[in-house]
Motif scaffolding. Structure first.
Motif, PDB file in Angstrom:
ATOM      1  N   ILE A 145       3.036  14.598 -15.175  1.00  8.93           N
ATOM      2  CA  ILE A 145       2.301  14.872 -15.424  1.00  8.93           C
ATOM      3  C   ILE A 145       2.312  16.332 -16.036  1.00  8.93           C
ATOM      4  O   ILE A 145       1.979  17.572 -17.085  1.00  8.93           O
ATOM      5  N   PRO A 146       3.185  16.101 -15.724  1.00 11.31           N
ATOM      6  CA  PRO A 146       4.986  17.852 -16.395  1.00 11.31           C
ATOM      7  C   PRO A 146       4.210  17.524 -17.719  1.00 11.31           C
ATOM      8  O   PRO A 146       4.478  18.273 -18.901  1.00 11.31           O
ATOM      9  N   HIS A 147       4.471  15.726 -18.026  1.00 12.77           N
ATOM     10  CA  HIS A 147       4.461  15.907 -19.848  1.00 12.77           C
ATOM     11  C   HIS A 147       3.637  15.634 -20.418  1.00 12.77           C
ATOM     12  O   HIS A 147       3.061  16.229 -21.287  1.00 12.77           O
ATOM     13  N   TRP A 148       2.180  15.161 -19.967  1.00 14.99           N
ATOM     14  CA  TRP A 148       1.105  14.398 -20.759  1.00 14.99           C
ATOM     15  C   TRP A 148       0.088  15.038 -19.095  1.00 14.99           C
ATOM     16  O   TRP A 148      -0.979  14.623 -20.211  1.00 14.99           O
ATOM     17  N   GLY A 149      -0.119  15.730 -18.950  1.00 16.10           N
ATOM     18  CA  GLY A 149      -1.323  15.806 -17.686  1.00 16.10           C
ATOM     19  C   GLY A 149      -1.401  15.291 -17.144  1.00 16.10           C
ATOM     20  O   GLY A 149      -1.054  13.936 -16.960  1.00 16.10           O
ATOM     21  N   TRP A 150      -3.276  15.395 -16.089  1.00 11.59           N
ATOM     22  CA  TRP A 150      -2.929  14.370 -15.336  1.00 11.59           C
ATOM     23  C   TRP A 150      -4.514  13.135 -15.916  1.00 11.59           C
ATOM     24  O   TRP A 150      -4.316  11.800 -15.176  1.00 11.59           O
ATOM     25  N   PRO A 174      -4.007  11.001 -18.121  1.00  6.81           N
ATOM     26  CA  PRO A 174      -3.369   9.263 -18.302  1.00  6.81           C
ATOM     27  C   PRO A 174      -2.833   8.793 -17.625  1.00  6.81           C
ATOM     28  O   PRO A 174      -3.005   7.169 -16.729  1.00  6.81           O
ATOM     29  N   LEU A 175      -3.422   9.368 -16.078  1.00  4.65           N
ATOM     30  CA  LEU A 175      -2.312   8.740 -14.792  1.00  4.65           C
ATOM     31  C   LEU A 175      -3.949   8.095 -13.646  1.00  4.65           C
ATOM     32  O   LEU A 175      -3.784   6.429 -13.662  1.00  4.65           O
ATOM     33  N   PHE A 176      -4.635   8.539 -14.535  1.00  2.00           N
ATOM     34  CA  PHE A 176      -6.434   8.274 -13.936  1.00  2.00           C
ATOM     35  C   PHE A 176      -6.778   7.032 -15.176  1.00  2.00           C
ATOM     36  O   PHE A 176      -7.299   5.727 -14.419  1.00  2.00           O
ATOM     37  N   ALA A 177      -6.162   6.493 -16.504  1.00  2.00           N
ATOM     38  CA  ALA A 177      -6.031   5.708 -17.082  1.00  2.00           C
ATOM     39  C   ALA A 177      -5.306   4.272 -16.718  1.00  2.00           C
ATOM     40  O   ALA A 177      -5.201   3.051 -16.394  1.00  2.00           O
ATOM     41  N   PHE A 232       0.718  -1.106  -0.176  1.00  2.66           N
ATOM     42  CA  PHE A 232      -0.078  -0.199  -0.019  1.00  2.66           C
ATOM     43  C   PHE A 232       0.935   1.065  -0.114  1.00  2.66           C
ATOM     44  O   PHE A 232       0.764   2.129  -0.704  1.00  2.66           O
ATOM     45  N   PRO A 233       2.001   1.356   1.107  1.00  2.00           N
ATOM     46  CA  PRO A 233       2.795   2.282   0.852  1.00  2.00           C
ATOM     47  C   PRO A 233       3.683   2.570  -0.510  1.00  2.00           C
ATOM     48  O   PRO A 233       3.964   3.495  -1.198  1.00  2.00           O
ATOM     49  N   ALA A 234       4.377   1.812  -1.324  1.00  2.00           N
ATOM     50  CA  ALA A 234       4.236   1.315  -1.954  1.00  2.00           C
ATOM     51  C   ALA A 234       3.769   1.851  -3.153  1.00  2.00           C
ATOM     52  O   ALA A 234       4.135   3.237  -4.214  1.00  2.00           O
ATOM     53  N   GLY A 235       2.122   1.525  -3.192  1.00  2.71           N
ATOM     54  CA  GLY A 235       1.529   2.354  -4.769  1.00  2.71           C
ATOM     55  C   GLY A 235       1.604   4.178  -4.400  1.00  2.71           C
ATOM     56  O   GLY A 235       1.582   4.449  -5.332  1.00  2.71           O
ATOM     57  N   LEU A 236       1.228   3.960  -2.700  1.00  4.08           N
ATOM     58  CA  LEU A 236       1.551   5.688  -2.630  1.00  4.08           C
ATOM     59  C   LEU A 236       2.743   6.700  -3.355  1.00  4.08           C
ATOM     60  O   LEU A 236       3.268   7.570  -4.101  1.00  4.08           O
ATOM     61  N   ALA A 237       3.915   5.261  -3.318  1.00  5.03           N
ATOM     62  CA  ALA A 237       5.297   6.195  -3.316  1.00  5.03           C
ATOM     63  C   ALA A 237       5.800   5.796  -4.749  1.00  5.03           C
ATOM     64  O   ALA A 237       5.662   6.763  -5.663  1.00  5.03           O
ATOM     65  N   VAL A 238       5.096   5.144  -5.426  1.00  2.00           N
ATOM     66  CA  VAL A 238       5.298   4.451  -6.839  1.00  2.00           C
ATOM     67  C   VAL A 238       3.692   5.433  -7.558  1.00  2.00           C
ATOM     68  O   VAL A 238       4.558   6.226  -8.445  1.00  2.00           O
ATOM     69  N   GLY A 239       2.803   5.462  -6.781  1.00  2.00           N
ATOM     70  CA  GLY A 239       1.958   7.119  -7.864  1.00  2.00           C
ATOM     71  C   GLY A 239       2.371   8.090  -7.400  1.00  2.00           C
ATOM     72  O   GLY A 239       2.356   8.887  -8.945  1.00  2.00           O
ATOM     73  N   ALA A 240       3.409   8.828  -6.099  1.00  2.00           N
ATOM     74  CA  ALA A 240       4.291  10.170  -6.391  1.00  2.00           C
ATOM     75  C   ALA A 240       5.066   9.371  -7.690  1.00  2.00           C
ATOM     76  O   ALA A 240       5.282  10.717  -7.840  1.00  2.00           O
TER      77      ALA A 240
END
Length: 460
Positions: free
Chosen positions: A177-182, A184-187, A162-170
Motif C-alpha cells: 500500500i505505501p508503494h503502489w496503493g490498494w 494491486p492487492l485486490f488483483a 486461514f489465519p495464515a492468509g490473514l497474516a500474509v494479507g497484513a
C-alpha cells in the motif's frame, strides 16, 4: 449368505474404509489444494481493514461509511454461509467450494476497477457471499475425509491456512500500500480463480456425503479411487478395514433441515457452539478490523506504521492457531475452547485497565489477546463438523458460520460506536473482555468432548 448393499451398510463400509486409511501424500495434497483456496479467501476477507485508511481518504468517507465498508462483506458472508450449508448438503461439497472460489476471484478483479464507494460495496457484498460459502463447506469436507485418530491435528493444520492468509494479507498490505496503493492487492487476491480448475480435476466428492445421500455406486467408485491413490502414495497395499462403525439411525436419503440441528442431543450442541462462534468472532473482528484506524487516529502513526503494528497482531494470531493444532488432540476440544476464551478475556481486561495509553501497549496486549482468540476460532472449524451427522453437517457448520458473521458484523459496529461515542479505548476492551468471559463459561460447562471418536460415533 451375503449382506445386501443397503445405504446403511454402505455408510458403515465407507466410514470403516476411510478410518483405516494411513496418512499419505494423497491426504496432504487434498489439504494443500483446499488450503490454497482457503488461504486466499482469508487474504480477501481482511484486505478491507488494511485498505480502509487509504480508500477512506481517497473517497472522503465518514465514520458511518467506513463502518458500512467494514460490515457489508460480513453481511454477505452471513447470507453465503446460510445458503452454502443448504446447497452443500444437497448438491455436494466440491461443487459449492468451486463456485465460491470462482466468484471470489471475479469480484476481486472487478474491485480493482472501482472509482467510487457504491460499486465497491456491491462487489464486497457479492464476494462476501462467496467467502461465507466456501469456508464452512471446506471445513465440512476436510472433516469427512479425516479419520478419528489425530483428526484434530490433521484438520487444524489445514485450518491454519486461514489465519495464515490473514497474516500474509497484513504483511503484503503493509508493504504494497505505501508503494503502489490498494488496487494491486485486490488483483493479487484473484489468484484463487486458478484453484477452481484444480478443484474440479483433483478433488473427489466426499464419499461420506455420497453414501449418506443414497448415491451408492458413486460412493463406492469414489472410495475405490481414493484407496488407489493412497496405495500409490504409500507403495504398499492398504490394511483391511476394521469392524464397521455403527450406522446412523436416520434414513440415509433424508435431506437436512433446520429442525435437525435442534432434535435430541443436537439442541444443546447447537446452542453451545453458536454462542462460542458469536463471541469468538465478535472479539476477533471487533479488534482486528479497527486496529489500523486506531493506530492512525488515536496515536497519529503513519499509514505504514499503523499497518505494520496491525500485522504483528495477525502474526500472533497465527501462532495461537499453530499451538491449538499441536495440543488439541491431547488436551481436547473443550479445554482449548475454554482456555482460549479465558486467555482472551484476561488480555483484554489488562488492556482495558492500562487504558491503551501508548501504541506499544496496544500492540503487546492486543497481540496476546489475538493469540488466544485465534486458537478458539480455528478450533471451531474442527469442532463444529464433529457435532453433526453427515446428512446435515454442512448445514450445521454453515449456521455456525452465520453466528460467526453476526459477530463479524456487530464487532466493528460495537467498537465503532464506543470509540466514536467518546467512551475511550479502555471501555472498548473491557466490554469485549466481558463478552469473552461469557463465552469461556459456556465452553467450560457445556462443550462436549469429541477427541478420538469417529464422526459416526459422535453424531449418529
Amino acid at each position: 449368505m451375503s449382506i445386501a448393499a443397503t445405504p446403511e451398510v454402505t455408510q458403515r463400509d465407507i466410514a470403516a474404509r476411510l478410518e483405516r486409511l494411513p496418512m499419505s501424500r494423497w491426504q496432504v495434497s487434498i489439504r494443500l489444494i483446499i488450503g490454497i483456496v482457503t488461504f486466499f479467501e482469508a487474504f480477501d476477507q481482511l484486505l478491507i481493514a488494511y485498505t480502509l485508511p487509504v480508500i477512506g481518504r481517497e473517497w472522503h468517507m465518514t465514520t458511518a461509511s467506513s463502518t458500512a465498508t467494514l460490515t457489508i462483506g460480513s453481511i454477505g458472508m452471513l447470507l453465503g454461509a446460510l445458503a452454502s450449508g443448504w446447497a452443500a448438503d444437497r448438491i455436494g461439497r466440491v461443487k459449492v467450494i468451486t463456485l465460491c472460489v470462482a466468484v471470489t476471484a471475479l469480484c476481486s478483479l472487478a474491485m480493482t476497477l472501482c472509482t467510487a464507494l457504491l460499486p465497491f460495496l456491491i462487489l464486497r457484498f457479492v464476494q462476501g457471499l462467496a467467502i461465507g460459502g466456501e469456508v464452512p463447506t471446506a471445513a465440512a469436507y476436510i472433516a469427512e475425509i479425516s479419520r478419528a485418530r489425530r483428526r484434530g491435528r490433521f484438520v487444524l493444520m489445514y485450518e491454519i491456512v486461514f489465519p495464515a492468509g490473514l497474516a500474509v494479507g497484513a504483511l503484503v498490505a503493509a508493504w504494497v500500500i505505501p508503494h503502489w496503493g490498494w488496487r494491486p492487492l485486490f488483483a493479487l487476491a484473484a489468484v484463487p480463480g486458478l484453484a477452481a480448475v484444480l478443484l474440479q480435476l483433483r478433488i473427489p466428492e466426499s464419499p461420506r456425503w455420497l453414501a449418506s445421500h443414497g448415491h451408492i455406486e458413486k460412493a463406492e467408485a469414489t472410495m475405490a479411487l481414493i484407496e488407489r491413490r493412497v496405495e500409490e502414495s504409500l507403495g504398499r497395499p492398504l490394511p483391511p478395514p476394521a469392524e464397521a462403525v455403527a450406522a446412523p439411525a436416520a434414513v440415509p436419503s433424508k435431506r437436512s433441515s433446520f429442525r435437525d440441528l435442534f432434535a435430541g442431543r443436537y439442541r444443546r450442541r447447537t446452542l453451545m457452539v453458536w454462542t462460542i462462534w458469536f463471541v469468538g468472532y465478535l472479539a476477533n473482528y471487533g479488534i482486528t478490523s479497527w486496529l489500523p484506524t486506531l493506530y492512525k487516529g488515536s496515536f497519529h502513526l503513519s499509514i505504514g506504521q499503523a499497518l505494520w503494528y496491525s500485522t504483528a497482531t495477525s502474526v500472533a494470531g497465527l501462532v495461537g492457531c499453530l499451538i491449538a493444532a499441536l495440543v488439541v488432540d491431547k488436551l481436547g476440544r473443550r479445554v482449548v475452547l475454554a482456555a482460549g476464551l479465558g486467555g482472551t478475556t484476561a488480555m483484554l481486561v489488562v488492556l482495558g485497565a492500562l487504558g491503551a495509553g501508548t501504541p506499544l501497549q496496544l500492540l503487546v496486549w492486543s497481540s496476546l489477546a489475538a493469540m488466544f482468540n485465534f486458537a478458539v476460532n480455528v478450533c471451531l472449524y474442527l469442532y463444529t463438523p464433529e457435532l453433526y451427522p453427515t446428512r446435515s453437517r454442512a448445514l450445521g457448520v454453515s449456521l455456525g458460520g452465520v453466528l460467526n458473521r453476526f459477530g463479524l458484523i456487530l464487532g466493528p459496529i460495537l467498537v465503532g460506536a464506543l470509540y466514536a461515542g467518546g467512551s475511550g479505548l479502555a471501555s472498548v476492551f473491557l466490554v469485549l473482555g466481558g463478552i469473552c468471559f461469557v463465552g469461556a463459561l459456556v465452553a467450560g460447562f457445556f462443550a462436549e468432548e469429541t477427541k478420538g471418536r469417529t464422526l459416526e460415533e459422535v453424531s449418529p
